[in-house]
Design a protein around this motif. Sequence first.
Motif, PDB file in Angstrom:
ATOM      1  N   GLY A 171       0.812  -1.198   0.000  1.00  0.00           N
ATOM      2  CA  GLY A 171       0.000   0.000   0.000  1.00  0.00           C
ATOM      3  C   GLY A 171       0.852   1.256   0.000  1.00  0.00           C
ATOM      4  N   ALA A 172       0.183   2.387  -0.049  1.00  0.00           N
ATOM      5  CA  ALA A 172       0.887   3.648  -0.155  1.00  0.00           C
ATOM      6  C   ALA A 172       1.478   4.086   1.162  1.00  0.00           C
ATOM      7  CB  ALA A 172      -0.066   4.720  -0.675  1.00  0.00           C
ATOM      8  N   GLY A 173       0.890   3.651   2.265  1.00  0.00           N
ATOM      9  CA  GLY A 173       1.368   4.098   3.557  1.00  0.00           C
ATOM     10  C   GLY A 173       1.422   2.945   4.532  1.00  0.00           C
ATOM     11  N   VAL A 174       1.714   3.271   5.804  1.00  0.00           N
ATOM     12  CA  VAL A 174       1.711   2.276   6.859  1.00  0.00           C
ATOM     13  C   VAL A 174       0.290   2.182   7.414  1.00  0.00           C
ATOM     14  CG1 VAL A 174       2.645   1.647   9.107  1.00  0.00           C
ATOM     15  CG2 VAL A 174       4.118   2.772   7.410  1.00  0.00           C
ATOM     16  N   SER A 175      -0.220   0.974   7.464  1.00  0.00           N
ATOM     17  CA  SER A 175      -1.593   0.772   7.903  1.00  0.00           C
ATOM     18  C   SER A 175      -1.611   0.035   9.242  1.00  0.00           C
ATOM     19  CB  SER A 175      -2.349  -0.040   6.850  1.00  0.00           C
ATOM     20  OG  SER A 175      -3.665  -0.291   7.252  1.00  0.00           O
ATOM     21  N   GLN A 176      -2.377   0.564  10.192  1.00  0.00           N
ATOM     22  CA  GLN A 176      -2.495  -0.072  11.494  1.00  0.00           C
ATOM     23  C   GLN A 176      -3.950  -0.388  11.790  1.00  0.00           C
ATOM     24  OE1 GLN A 176       0.559   2.856  13.675  1.00  0.00           O
ATOM     25  NE2 GLN A 176       0.004   1.073  14.915  1.00  0.00           N
ATOM     26  N   SER A 177      -4.141  -1.534  12.431  1.00  0.00           N
ATOM     27  CA  SER A 177      -5.502  -1.906  12.837  1.00  0.00           C
ATOM     28  C   SER A 177      -5.469  -2.695  14.140  1.00  0.00           C
ATOM     29  CB  SER A 177      -6.165  -2.746  11.724  1.00  0.00           C
ATOM     30  OG  SER A 177      -5.451  -3.942  11.505  1.00  0.00           O
ATOM     31  N   ALA A 226       6.027   2.198  12.718  1.00  0.00           N
ATOM     32  CA  ALA A 226       6.708   2.980  11.683  1.00  0.00           C
ATOM     33  C   ALA A 226       7.622   2.062  10.893  1.00  0.00           C
ATOM     34  CB  ALA A 226       7.511   4.111  12.315  1.00  0.00           C
ATOM     35  N   SER A 227       7.758   2.339   9.616  1.00  0.00           N
ATOM     36  CA  SER A 227       8.675   1.551   8.795  1.00  0.00           C
ATOM     37  C   SER A 227       9.637   2.475   8.062  1.00  0.00           C
ATOM     38  CB  SER A 227       7.911   0.659   7.799  1.00  0.00           C
ATOM     39  OG  SER A 227       7.270   1.404   6.798  1.00  0.00           O
ATOM     40  N   SER A 228      10.737   1.887   7.644  1.00  0.00           N
ATOM     41  CA  SER A 228      11.779   2.656   6.975  1.00  0.00           C
ATOM     42  C   SER A 228      12.392   1.812   5.877  1.00  0.00           C
ATOM     43  CB  SER A 228      12.851   3.055   7.988  1.00  0.00           C
ATOM     44  OG  SER A 228      14.025   3.498   7.348  1.00  0.00           O
ATOM     45  N   LEU A 265      11.534   7.542   9.189  1.00  0.00           N
ATOM     46  CA  LEU A 265      10.370   6.728   9.499  1.00  0.00           C
ATOM     47  C   LEU A 265       9.087   7.265   8.879  1.00  0.00           C
ATOM     48  CD1 LEU A 265      11.055   6.020  13.282  1.00  0.00           C
ATOM     49  CD2 LEU A 265      11.810   4.750  11.274  1.00  0.00           C
ATOM     50  N   THR A 266       8.290   6.349   8.353  1.00  0.00           N
ATOM     51  CA  THR A 266       6.926   6.639   7.927  1.00  0.00           C
ATOM     52  C   THR A 266       6.011   5.966   8.938  1.00  0.00           C
ATOM     53  OG1 THR A 266       7.553   6.679   5.599  1.00  0.00           O
ATOM     54  CG2 THR A 266       5.216   6.446   6.104  1.00  0.00           C
TER      55      THR A 266
END
Lengths: 116, 111
Positions: free
Chosen positions: A1-7, A93-95, A105-106
Motif C-alpha cells: 500500500g501507499a502508507g503504513v496501515s495499522q488496525s 513505523a517503517s523505513s 520513518l513513515t
Amino acid sequence: GAGVSQSPRYKVAKRGQDVALRCDPISGHVSLFWYQQALGQGPEFLTYFQNEAQLDKSGLPSDRFFAERPEGSVSTLKIQRTQQEDSAVYLCASSQDRVSGANVLTFGAGSRLTVL
Amino acid sequence: SQQGEEDPQALSIQEGENATMNCSYKTSINNLQWYRQNSGRGLVHLILIRSNEREKHSGRLRVTLDTSKKSSSLLITASRAADTASYFCATATGGYQKVTFGIGTKLQVIP
C-alpha cells in the motif's frame, strides 16, 4: 500500500484481556519500529525489526508484551493480560533503510488502546 | 526512556512570526530528525541532519546541530495556522540506527 496501515484504530479491552495490534508497513521496507505514546508525551521505543529478525526488544515494558514479524512484512504487537497502565496509542513505523543509510520513518495513524 | 528533551514544552505565537524549538540529547548520534504530529494523528518526518552537518534548510524550516553541545534547534519562519502541531526531535544511534524521540514541543500559531 501507499502508507503504513495499522488496525484496529481503536480498541477497548477489559483488564486482563489479551489484545493484538497489527501493522502493515510499506511494501519493501526493511526496518519496522513499534512505539508507545501516552497522552501528551513523546513516542517511547518498544521494539525494532530488520526484516523478520527482532534486533532490539529492550523497550518492551514487561513480558506481557510480545511482537513478531514472521515473514518480514506484517507485524503484530500482542499484549497479554492487559493492565490500565497499558492504555496508550501504539504507533508503528517503517523505513526503507540501507538506501541513504538513515532510518527516516513513515508512521501509521496508530492504534489507541483503552483498558478499563 | 526519552533520549531528547525539547524546549520549550509549549509555544504560542502569532501567525507570521518565527518559531524556534530546541532539543538536547544525551549520547552520540548518527543523525537527528524532526517530526510533526497533528492532534490525534501519526508523526510526519520533516527534516534530517547528519552528525557531520551543522545546518540544513527545507522550505520554511531551518535546523541546526551542535554536536559539541549535544543540541539542535528547529526554526519555522513565517508561521501559519496550519503549523499548529506538536514537534518532536528524534535521534538515530547505534549500528541499526535506533530512533528515539524527545518529549516534544506543542506549538500553537494564532491566526
